[in-house]
Scaffold this motif. Structure first.
Motif, PDB file in Angstrom:
ATOM      1  N   LEU A   1       0.835  -1.206   0.000  1.00 25.53           N
ATOM      2  CA  LEU A   1       0.000   0.000   0.000  1.00 25.53           C
ATOM      3  C   LEU A   1       0.868   1.254   0.000  1.00 25.53           C
ATOM      4  O   LEU A   1       0.618   2.196  -0.765  1.00 25.53           O
ATOM      5  N   LYS A   2       1.879   1.273   0.840  1.00 21.97           N
ATOM      6  CA  LYS A   2       2.756   2.448   0.943  1.00 21.97           C
ATOM      7  C   LYS A   2       3.576   2.657  -0.325  1.00 21.97           C
ATOM      8  O   LYS A   2       3.845   3.792  -0.705  1.00 21.97           O
ATOM      9  N   GLN A   3       3.957   1.568  -0.990  1.00 25.13           N
ATOM     10  CA  GLN A   3       4.702   1.700  -2.248  1.00 25.13           C
ATOM     11  C   GLN A   3       3.833   2.341  -3.319  1.00 25.13           C
ATOM     12  O   GLN A   3       4.296   3.180  -4.081  1.00 25.13           O
ATOM     13  N   GLN A   4       2.560   1.942  -3.357  1.00 17.93           N
ATOM     14  CA  GLN A   4       1.659   2.472  -4.386  1.00 17.93           C
ATOM     15  C   GLN A   4       1.180   3.886  -4.075  1.00 17.93           C
ATOM     16  O   GLN A   4       0.818   4.620  -4.991  1.00 17.93           O
ATOM     17  N   ALA A   5       1.141   4.247  -2.797  1.00 19.03           N
ATOM     18  CA  ALA A   5       0.620   5.565  -2.419  1.00 19.03           C
ATOM     19  C   ALA A   5       1.465   6.158  -1.292  1.00 19.03           C
ATOM     20  O   ALA A   5       1.111   6.085  -0.122  1.00 19.03           O
ATOM     21  N   PRO A   6       2.597   6.739  -1.659  1.00 19.55           N
ATOM     22  CA  PRO A   6       3.415   7.392  -0.634  1.00 19.55           C
ATOM     23  C   PRO A   6       2.653   8.550   0.011  1.00 19.55           C
ATOM     24  O   PRO A   6       1.717   9.091  -0.567  1.00 19.55           O
ATOM     25  N   GLY A   7       3.091   8.914   1.179  1.00 21.30           N
ATOM     26  CA  GLY A   7       2.461  10.007   1.906  1.00 21.30           C
ATOM     27  C   GLY A   7       3.014  11.359   1.511  1.00 21.30           C
ATOM     28  O   GLY A   7       3.660  11.516   0.463  1.00 21.30           O
TER      29      GLY A   7
ATOM     30  N   LEU B   1       5.097  14.503   0.869  1.00 26.87           N
ATOM     31  CA  LEU B   1       6.477  14.678   0.430  1.00 26.87           C
ATOM     32  C   LEU B   1       7.144  13.368   0.032  1.00 26.87           C
ATOM     33  O   LEU B   1       8.360  13.214   0.131  1.00 26.87           O
ATOM     34  N   GLY B   2       6.338  12.384  -0.362  1.00 26.97           N
ATOM     35  CA  GLY B   2       6.870  11.131  -0.851  1.00 26.97           C
ATOM     36  C   GLY B   2       7.287  10.135   0.217  1.00 26.97           C
ATOM     37  O   GLY B   2       7.828   9.078  -0.097  1.00 26.97           O
ATOM     38  N   THR B   3       7.047  10.455   1.465  1.00 28.53           N
ATOM     39  CA  THR B   3       7.423   9.523   2.527  1.00 28.53           C
ATOM     40  C   THR B   3       6.585   8.262   2.429  1.00 28.53           C
ATOM     41  O   THR B   3       5.410   8.305   2.094  1.00 28.53           O
ATOM     42  N   ARG B   4       7.186   7.139   2.736  1.00 29.76           N
ATOM     43  CA  ARG B   4       6.455   5.874   2.702  1.00 29.76           C
ATOM     44  C   ARG B   4       5.891   5.532   4.068  1.00 29.76           C
ATOM     45  O   ARG B   4       4.941   4.762   4.172  1.00 29.76           O
ATOM     46  N   ALA B   5       6.492   6.055   5.111  1.00 28.91           N
ATOM     47  CA  ALA B   5       6.065   5.697   6.465  1.00 28.91           C
ATOM     48  C   ALA B   5       4.637   6.154   6.731  1.00 28.91           C
ATOM     49  O   ALA B   5       4.204   7.205   6.266  1.00 28.91           O
ATOM     50  N   ILE B   6       3.930   5.339   7.482  1.00 26.81           N
ATOM     51  CA  ILE B   6       2.623   5.732   7.999  1.00 26.81           C
ATOM     52  C   ILE B   6       2.897   6.469   9.299  1.00 26.81           C
ATOM     53  O   ILE B   6       3.658   5.996  10.149  1.00 26.81           O
ATOM     54  N   LYS B   7       2.292   7.640   9.445  1.00 24.64           N
ATOM     55  CA  LYS B   7       2.612   8.508  10.580  1.00 24.64           C
ATOM     56  C   LYS B   7       1.799   8.221  11.834  1.00 24.64           C
ATOM     57  O   LYS B   7       2.232   8.526  12.937  1.00 24.64           O
ATOM     58  N   TRP B   8       0.589   7.661  11.681  1.00 18.49           N
ATOM     59  CA  TRP B   8      -0.254   7.462  12.858  1.00 18.49           C
ATOM     60  C   TRP B   8      -1.391   6.499  12.530  1.00 18.49           C
ATOM     61  O   TRP B   8      -1.579   6.102  11.384  1.00 18.49           O
ATOM     62  N   ASN B   9      -2.157   6.173  13.564  1.00 23.61           N
ATOM     63  CA  ASN B   9      -3.340   5.325  13.412  1.00 23.61           C
ATOM     64  C   ASN B   9      -4.364   6.006  12.493  1.00 23.61           C
ATOM     65  O   ASN B   9      -4.407   7.219  12.389  1.00 23.61           O
ATOM     66  N   PHE B  10      -5.191   5.191  11.867  1.00 19.89           N
ATOM     67  CA  PHE B  10      -6.296   5.629  11.016  1.00 19.89           C
ATOM     68  C   PHE B  10      -5.839   6.296   9.722  1.00 19.89           C
ATOM     69  O   PHE B  10      -6.506   7.168   9.181  1.00 19.89           O
TER      70      PHE B  10
ATOM     71  N   VAL C   1      -8.577   1.543  -2.282  1.00 21.05           N
ATOM     72  CA  VAL C   1      -8.102   0.622  -3.314  1.00 21.05           C
ATOM     73  C   VAL C   1      -9.226   0.400  -4.322  1.00 21.05           C
ATOM     74  O   VAL C   1     -10.358   0.077  -3.940  1.00 21.05           O
ATOM     75  N   GLY C   2      -8.899   0.555  -5.597  1.00 27.84           N
ATOM     76  CA  GLY C   2      -9.882   0.387  -6.655  1.00 27.84           C
ATOM     77  C   GLY C   2     -10.213  -1.062  -6.934  1.00 27.84           C
ATOM     78  O   GLY C   2      -9.566  -1.986  -6.438  1.00 27.84           O
ATOM     79  N   ARG C   3     -11.214  -1.248  -7.759  1.00 27.49           N
ATOM     80  CA  ARG C   3     -11.674  -2.593  -8.115  1.00 27.49           C
ATOM     81  C   ARG C   3     -10.581  -3.436  -8.767  1.00 27.49           C
ATOM     82  O   ARG C   3     -10.642  -4.660  -8.755  1.00 27.49           O
ATOM     83  N   ASP C   4      -9.565  -2.779  -9.319  1.00 29.97           N
ATOM     84  CA  ASP C   4      -8.466  -3.490  -9.969  1.00 29.97           C
ATOM     85  C   ASP C   4      -7.350  -3.862  -9.000  1.00 29.97           C
ATOM     86  O   ASP C   4      -6.342  -4.446  -9.392  1.00 29.97           O
ATOM     87  N   GLY C   5      -7.509  -3.512  -7.713  1.00 27.44           N
ATOM     88  CA  GLY C   5      -6.508  -3.874  -6.713  1.00 27.44           C
ATOM     89  C   GLY C   5      -5.369  -2.891  -6.580  1.00 27.44           C
ATOM     90  O   GLY C   5      -4.392  -3.154  -5.889  1.00 27.44           O
ATOM     91  N   ARG C   6      -5.492  -1.742  -7.203  1.00 27.28           N
ATOM     92  CA  ARG C   6      -4.440  -0.723  -7.113  1.00 27.28           C
ATOM     93  C   ARG C   6      -4.929   0.450  -6.260  1.00 27.28           C
ATOM     94  O   ARG C   6      -6.094   0.811  -6.293  1.00 27.28           O
ATOM     95  N   VAL C   7      -3.990   1.020  -5.516  1.00 24.51           N
ATOM     96  CA  VAL C   7      -4.343   2.122  -4.618  1.00 24.51           C
ATOM     97  C   VAL C   7      -4.704   3.361  -5.420  1.00 24.51           C
ATOM     98  O   VAL C   7      -3.964   3.785  -6.304  1.00 24.51           O
ATOM     99  N   ILE C   8      -5.862   3.920  -5.088  1.00 26.26           N
ATOM    100  CA  ILE C   8      -6.341   5.152  -5.730  1.00 26.26           C
ATOM    101  C   ILE C   8      -5.874   6.372  -4.951  1.00 26.26           C
ATOM    102  O   ILE C   8      -5.455   7.371  -5.516  1.00 26.26           O
ATOM    103  N   ALA C   9      -5.972   6.285  -3.615  1.00 26.31           N
ATOM    104  CA  ALA C   9      -5.646   7.446  -2.784  1.00 26.31           C
ATOM    105  C   ALA C   9      -5.254   6.998  -1.380  1.00 26.31           C
ATOM    106  O   ALA C   9      -5.656   5.931  -0.914  1.00 26.31           O
ATOM    107  N   ARG C  10      -4.474   7.843  -0.750  1.00 26.14           N
ATOM    108  CA  ARG C  10      -4.081   7.660   0.646  1.00 26.14           C
ATOM    109  C   ARG C  10      -4.613   8.862   1.418  1.00 26.14           C
ATOM    110  O   ARG C  10      -4.450   9.997   0.987  1.00 26.14           O
ATOM    111  N   PHE C  11      -5.248   8.591   2.554  1.00 24.85           N
ATOM    112  CA  PHE C  11      -5.813   9.640   3.394  1.00 24.85           C
ATOM    113  C   PHE C  11      -5.173   9.577   4.772  1.00 24.85           C
ATOM    114  O   PHE C  11      -5.110   8.507   5.378  1.00 24.85           O
TER     115      PHE C  11
END
Length: 164
Positions: A109-115, A117-126, A131-141
């Motif tokens: 998930l992080k590879q497909q949708a970096p946070g 400034l391009g960071t891959r780390a998840i910063k916090w809970n939630f 993910v779209g019907r094709d199995g690819r990440v559409i957006a990161r919130f």
């Protein structure tokens, strides 16, 4: 590789077949029981209830990696989510989302949708991955992102054609 090809387990440590969700829109979220964002469980359940008949599933993965805000077992988290927030969307195994022990699903998930400034780390809970019907990440919130922006992105994803 799509998200549907990842292996994961339920809150009871049983294999969960993500491939069975192929063609659905997913919202994958790292959740916690003792976080200021924990009330979002109710909002996530409302999204799940409202859109599941259109091919939408929320997958919640308890994570104790941020401030030790989910110390209980995945099974206990599931009971908590049901009793406190009426959660009926699938709650999964307890995972780590960052570092060398990060669950492969969250690595993907992080590879497909970096946070930011391009960071891959998840910063916090939630943190939420749409993910779209094709199995690819559409957006990161981020954890604070919810409501109208999330609903609009979800509805747009649901309106996309199912893969053939």
């Amino acid at each position: 590789m799509t998200i549907f090809e990842q292996d994961c387990r339920t809150h009871l440590n049983e294999p969960f077949n993500l491939r069975a969700l192929k063609g659905q829109v997913l919202l994958v979220v790292n959740v916690a029981s003792q976080c200021g964002f924990t009330p979002q469980l109710e909002e996530l359940e409302k999204l799940y209830s409202r859109y599941r008949d259109r091919g939408f599933t929320v997958l919640g993965f308890p994570c104790n990696q941020f401030g030790r805000q989910s110390p209980e077992s995945a099974e206990a988290f599931c009971r908590f989510g049901e009793q406190r927030f009426g959660v009926h969307f699938p709650l999964m195994e307890k995972v780590r989302v960052n570092g060398p022990d990060a669950h492969p699903l969250f690595v993907a998930l992080k590879q497909q949708a970096p946070g930011l400034l391009g960071t891959r780390a998840i910063k916090w809970n939630f943190t939420k991955f749409l993910v779209g019907r094709d199995g690819r990440v559409i957006a990161r919130f981020g954890p604070k992102e919810r409501g109208v922006a999330l609903r609009r992105a979800l509805e747009a994803a649901l309106d996309e054609e199912s893969p053939r």
